[in-house]
Structure formats: C-alpha cells, structure tokens
Design a protein around this motif. Structure first.
Motif, short mmCIF file in Angstrom:
data_model
loop_
_atom_site.label_atom_id
_atom_site.label_comp_id
_atom_site.label_asym_id
_atom_site.label_seq_id
_atom_site.Cartn_x
_atom_site.Cartn_y
_atom_site.Cartn_z
N THR A 61 -0.81 -10.73 -5.67
CA THR A 61 -1.29 -9.68 -4.77
C THR A 61 -2.28 -10.26 -3.76
O THR A 61 -2.22 -9.96 -2.57
N TYR A 62 -3.20 -11.12 -4.24
CA TYR A 62 -4.16 -11.77 -3.34
C TYR A 62 -3.43 -12.65 -2.32
O TYR A 62 -3.75 -12.64 -1.12
N TYR A 63 -2.48 -13.43 -2.81
CA TYR A 63 -1.72 -14.31 -1.93
C TYR A 63 -1.02 -13.50 -0.84
O TYR A 63 -1.11 -13.82 0.35
N ALA A 64 -0.33 -12.44 -1.26
CA ALA A 64 0.41 -11.63 -0.30
C ALA A 64 -0.53 -10.95 0.69
O ALA A 64 -0.21 -10.85 1.89
N SER A 65 -1.68 -10.49 0.22
CA SER A 65 -2.65 -9.84 1.11
C SER A 65 -3.13 -10.80 2.18
O SER A 65 -3.18 -10.45 3.37
N MET A 66 -3.46 -12.01 1.78
CA MET A 66 -3.95 -12.99 2.74
C MET A 66 -2.86 -13.42 3.72
O MET A 66 -3.12 -13.59 4.92
N MET A 67 -1.63 -13.54 3.24
CA MET A 67 -0.54 -13.93 4.13
C MET A 67 -0.22 -12.82 5.13
O MET A 67 0.11 -13.09 6.29
N CYS A 68 -0.34 -11.57 4.70
CA CYS A 68 -0.11 -10.45 5.62
C CYS A 68 -1.20 -10.40 6.69
O CYS A 68 -0.93 -10.12 7.87
N LEU A 69 -2.41 -10.70 6.28
CA LEU A 69 -3.50 -10.75 7.25
C LEU A 69 -3.30 -11.91 8.23
O LEU A 69 -3.64 -11.80 9.41
N LEU A 70 -2.74 -13.01 7.74
CA LEU A 70 -2.42 -14.14 8.61
C LEU A 70 -1.41 -13.72 9.67
O LEU A 70 -1.55 -14.05 10.85
N ALA A 71 -0.37 -13.01 9.23
CA ALA A 71 0.66 -12.56 10.17
C ALA A 71 0.08 -11.63 11.21
O ALA A 71 0.39 -11.73 12.40
N LYS A 72 -0.81 -10.74 10.75
CA LYS A 72 -1.45 -9.80 11.68
C LYS A 72 -2.36 -10.54 12.66
O LYS A 72 -2.36 -10.28 13.87
#
Length: 202
Positions: free
Chosen positions: A162-173
């Motif tokens: 969940t942490y990994y996915a959250s950070m990667m989504c923020l990267l995309a944004k």
C-alpha cells in the motif's frame, strides 16, 4: 475490507482513474509486490518460504519458471515420497535416458533441465501422477486495483505494498504537474522509505 484502490486514495489523498488509470494502478500494485518480495528475501532469506508456490506436472510439458526456483523434486511412485532432482546440462537430456550410459538417471536419482524458460524432469512422468515433477519457486502474485488482499502473500507485509503504491501514484501525479526533476527526487525518496521499512523488519 477496503480495496487497495480505496486504501491508496485515502492514504495519498488522490483520485485514481486518470493519473494513474485503474489498469496502470493494478500494474503498480503487481510491480510493488515483486519489488517488496525481492527486497524482503534479500534482507531475510529465511522469509523465502512465505512467498512460494508449488506446481506439479505429470504430462511432461514442463513447468514455467515464474521466479527464483527453490526446489525441484520428483514423486517416486508414492504421492508422499519426493526425491530431490539435481540439475543436468540441457545437452544431456537424451543421454540421461540411456540405461547404458554413465549419465543415466532413474527414479532414484532423478534430474531436471531448463529449456526455453521451462523446467523438465528426468525420468519423464509419462502421465503417471505418482511420478510427477514437483517444483517450488518464488511466487509473484498479480494484484488488481479492486482486490482487498493479495493471494499467497503474508498479511503482515501487505501494508508495504500500500505504501509503495501510494508513493508511486504520487510520483505519477507529480510527473504530470511538475516534470522529470520532481519525479527523480521522489523516486529516491520512495526507495529510501522502503529500505527504512525493511530495515525495521530485519
């Protein structure tokens, strides 16, 4: 229980569906699981067995290699009696079936070889289930955005995904708003945070 999409939207305060899309988010989750498994096993090799899957094959079509191979065994006319297989050279795969050869392999000293990304057992099973090839290897589950849990994955490590996915989504944004420089800095931060979490596990 909330889906991974709902969890990440709540944790990162973003809306998933455009950047990233649902399919892109599913890929982020799947990549995250693979990355975290590899990092955990590197830090704590004894955890390896918690991320494995075992596959049997008796039609001699081979077993596809999905991840690191942990063990290769062959049933010896008994479902509960597994003989360890040792690796042979692919070029010897016919020689080992010749009973007059010093390289001959029987059910008491079975072998295996790798060809085109698949594992094949020697002697062959010939369709007999009690002579099946049994391969255990690291398993990298595919995770969909709507999933609420990860199959064959320890519950105690799900929060790291969940942490990994959250950070990667923020990267995309961040990338869509500010360009590559911000993304590069954020990637460094992601790796630092994950490494810190794994250090605590160790």
């Amino acid at each position: 229980m909330a889906s991974f999409k709902d969890q990440v939207e709540g944790l990162a305060s973003i809306s998933i569906g455009t950047t990233p899309t649902d399919s892109e988010f599913s890929q982020i989750l799947t990549d995250g699981v693979k990355d975290i498994i590899n990092r955990i096993v590197a830090v704590k090799p004894e955890e390896e067995e918690n991320f494995t899957t075992t596959t049997e094959n008796s039609d001699d079509s081979g077993i596809k290699i999905q991840g690191k191979v942990i063990s290769v065994t062959r049933k010896n006319s008994n479902a509960d009696y597994l003989m360890p297989c040792t690796k042979i050279r692919t070029s010897d795969r016919y020689e080992v079936t010749n009973s007059d050869s010093l390289k001959f392999r029987s059910g008491y000293n079975p072998g295996f070889y790798v060809l085109d990304g698949r594992i094949y057992g020697i002697p062959i099973s010939g369709g007999i289930s009690t002579k099946s090839l049994v391969v255990t290897q690291l398993n990298y589950p595919v995770v969909e955005y709507s999933n609420t849990l990860i199959p064959s994955f320890p519950k105690k490590y799900e929060h790291l995904v969940t942490y990994y996915a959250s950070m990667m989504c923020l990267l995309a944004k961040a990338g869509s708003l500010h360009g590559d420089t911000v993304v590069t800095d954020a990637i460094t931060a992601v790796n630092t945070n994950i490494d810190s979490a794994l250090t605590e596990i160790a």
